[in-house]
Design a protein around this motif. Structure first.
Motif, PDB file in Angstrom:
ATOM      1  N   UNK A 148      41.849  47.859  13.682  1.00 36.11           N
ATOM      2  CA  UNK A 148      41.862  49.142  14.408  1.00 36.11           C
ATOM      3  C   UNK A 148      41.659  48.929  15.909  1.00 36.11           C
ATOM      4  N   UNK A 149      42.383  49.680  16.701  1.00 38.56           N
ATOM      5  CA  UNK A 149      42.323  49.528  18.149  1.00 38.56           C
ATOM      6  C   UNK A 149      40.896  49.701  18.680  1.00 38.56           C
ATOM      7  N   UNK A 150      40.115  50.576  18.047  1.00 37.69           N
ATOM      8  CA  UNK A 150      38.736  50.797  18.489  1.00 37.69           C
ATOM      9  C   UNK A 150      37.860  49.562  18.285  1.00 37.69           C
ATOM     10  N   UNK A 151      38.265  48.654  17.384  1.00 42.10           N
ATOM     11  CA  UNK A 151      37.488  47.443  17.094  1.00 42.10           C
ATOM     12  C   UNK A 151      37.962  46.240  17.899  1.00 42.10           C
ATOM     13  N   UNK A 152      39.171  46.299  18.424  1.00 47.48           N
ATOM     14  CA  UNK A 152      39.778  45.112  19.033  1.00 47.48           C
ATOM     15  C   UNK A 152      38.967  44.559  20.204  1.00 47.48           C
ATOM     16  N   UNK A 153      38.459  45.440  21.069  1.00 49.11           N
ATOM     17  CA  UNK A 153      37.732  44.948  22.251  1.00 49.11           C
ATOM     18  C   UNK A 153      36.451  44.213  21.857  1.00 49.11           C
ATOM     19  N   UNK A 154      35.821  44.646  20.747  1.00 49.81           N
ATOM     20  CA  UNK A 154      34.591  43.986  20.299  1.00 49.81           C
ATOM     21  C   UNK A 154      34.898  42.620  19.684  1.00 49.81           C
ATOM     22  N   UNK A 155      35.964  42.559  18.905  1.00 45.99           N
ATOM     23  CA  UNK A 155      36.342  41.285  18.299  1.00 45.99           C
ATOM     24  C   UNK A 155      36.824  40.302  19.359  1.00 45.99           C
ATOM     25  N   UNK A 156      37.542  40.832  20.349  1.00 42.64           N
ATOM     26  CA  UNK A 156      38.004  39.988  21.451  1.00 42.64           C
ATOM     27  C   UNK A 156      36.812  39.396  22.202  1.00 42.64           C
ATOM     28  N   UNK A 157      35.798  40.224  22.451  1.00 38.54           N
ATOM     29  CA  UNK A 157      34.579  39.745  23.127  1.00 38.54           C
ATOM     30  C   UNK A 157      33.886  38.670  22.297  1.00 38.54           C
ATOM     31  N   UNK A 158      33.836  38.872  20.975  1.00 33.51           N
ATOM     32  CA  UNK A 158      33.200  37.907  20.073  1.00 33.51           C
ATOM     33  C   UNK A 158      33.881  36.540  20.159  1.00 33.51           C
ATOM     34  N   UNK A 159      35.200  36.530  20.036  1.00 40.28           N
ATOM     35  CA  UNK A 159      35.930  35.263  20.054  1.00 40.28           C
ATOM     36  C   UNK A 159      35.892  34.605  21.424  1.00 40.28           C
ATOM     37  N   UNK A 160      36.109  35.384  22.487  1.00 40.73           N
ATOM     38  CA  UNK A 160      36.151  34.808  23.825  1.00 40.73           C
ATOM     39  C   UNK A 160      34.804  34.241  24.252  1.00 40.73           C
ATOM     40  N   UNK A 161      33.720  34.981  24.004  1.00 38.71           N
ATOM     41  CA  UNK A 161      32.394  34.497  24.396  1.00 38.71           C
ATOM     42  C   UNK A 161      32.011  33.253  23.618  1.00 38.71           C
ATOM     43  N   UNK A 162      32.415  33.194  22.345  1.00 40.54           N
ATOM     44  CA  UNK A 162      32.131  32.001  21.544  1.00 40.54           C
ATOM     45  C   UNK A 162      32.864  30.777  22.071  1.00 40.54           C
ATOM     46  N   UNK A 163      34.142  30.935  22.390  1.00 46.17           N
ATOM     47  CA  UNK A 163      34.926  29.814  22.904  1.00 46.17           C
ATOM     48  C   UNK A 163      34.423  29.373  24.275  1.00 46.17           C
ATOM     49  N   UNK A 164      34.015  30.339  25.102  1.00 46.51           N
ATOM     50  CA  UNK A 164      33.477  30.008  26.426  1.00 46.51           C
ATOM     51  C   UNK A 164      32.167  29.231  26.284  1.00 46.51           C
TER      52      UNK A 164
END
Length: 201
Positions: A148-164
């Protein structure tokens, strides 16, 4: 771009390149404005016309380098995103060595620059160029997975912060572990995150 803008841009590029050249020889704490000006072929007043200090130049230099990398990877990223639209869901991976390894090689080649950036807390998290590179790939995948579009920004933050976080730890250890090893860790972390998401459906 008019003549004065072009001259301003070219001078800034020369100072970016001068800092990169000096970082191949020494850490940022030992680099002076005098050295940067001499290497770039400009005077101190020109430096201060563009920047307040070396930290300002460092920020711009990383953005300059990331833009170069993004342009270099542009066709490959577009090809990768095209495959995302066409492959089956079973073949849909959030990260792949084909995309990660070139980026890790680029970071390792410029590790002095990125290690200097680590002293500026949260730089990688706030760098717009880096975020655009990651979002270009991740958002396409999340849409294919019908998140869902409402969840995408949170999942994106999860993956990006983990990789960083993984990238930052690798830089702190002077990029001693092999690139393939770091790539495998990133893949495993992301796939475990995706597995947890699928189990919760």
């Amino acid at each position: 771009m008019n003549k004065s803008q072009s001259k301003y841009f070219n001078t800034a590029t020369r100072m970016d390149q001068a800092l990169l050249e000096l970082l191949e020889k020494k850490d940022i704490g030992y680099i002076t404005i005098k050295e940067i000006c001499k290497t770039a072929g400009v005077n101190r007043s020109t430096f201060y016309l563009h920047y307040e200090n070396i930290s300002d130049l460092l920020t711009e230099t990383i953005q300059y380098l990331n833009e170069q990398f993004r342009a270099h990877m542009g066709s490959q990223a577009s090809s990768f995103v095209s495959k995302i639209q066409e492959c089956s869901l079973d073949e849909l991976y959030l990260v792949t060595p084909a995309y990660l390894i070139p980026y890790l090689e680029y970071v390792k080649q410029n590790k002095r620059l990125f290690r200097a950036a680590l002293k500026n807390p949260g730089f990688l998290r706030s760098d717009k160029t880096y975020r655009r590179m990651m979002e270009h790939v991740f958002l396409s995948i999340l849409k294919r997975l019908q998140i869902p579009e409402t969840n995408q920004k949170y999942m994106l933050a999860f993956y990006m912060n983990g990789l960083i976080a993984i990238l930052s730890e690798w830089l702190r250890s002077n990029c001693e572990d092999p690139i393939e090893h770091i790539c495998a860790i990133m893949e495993e972390c992301v796939m475990r995150g995706r597995g947890g998401q699928e189990e919760s459906k």
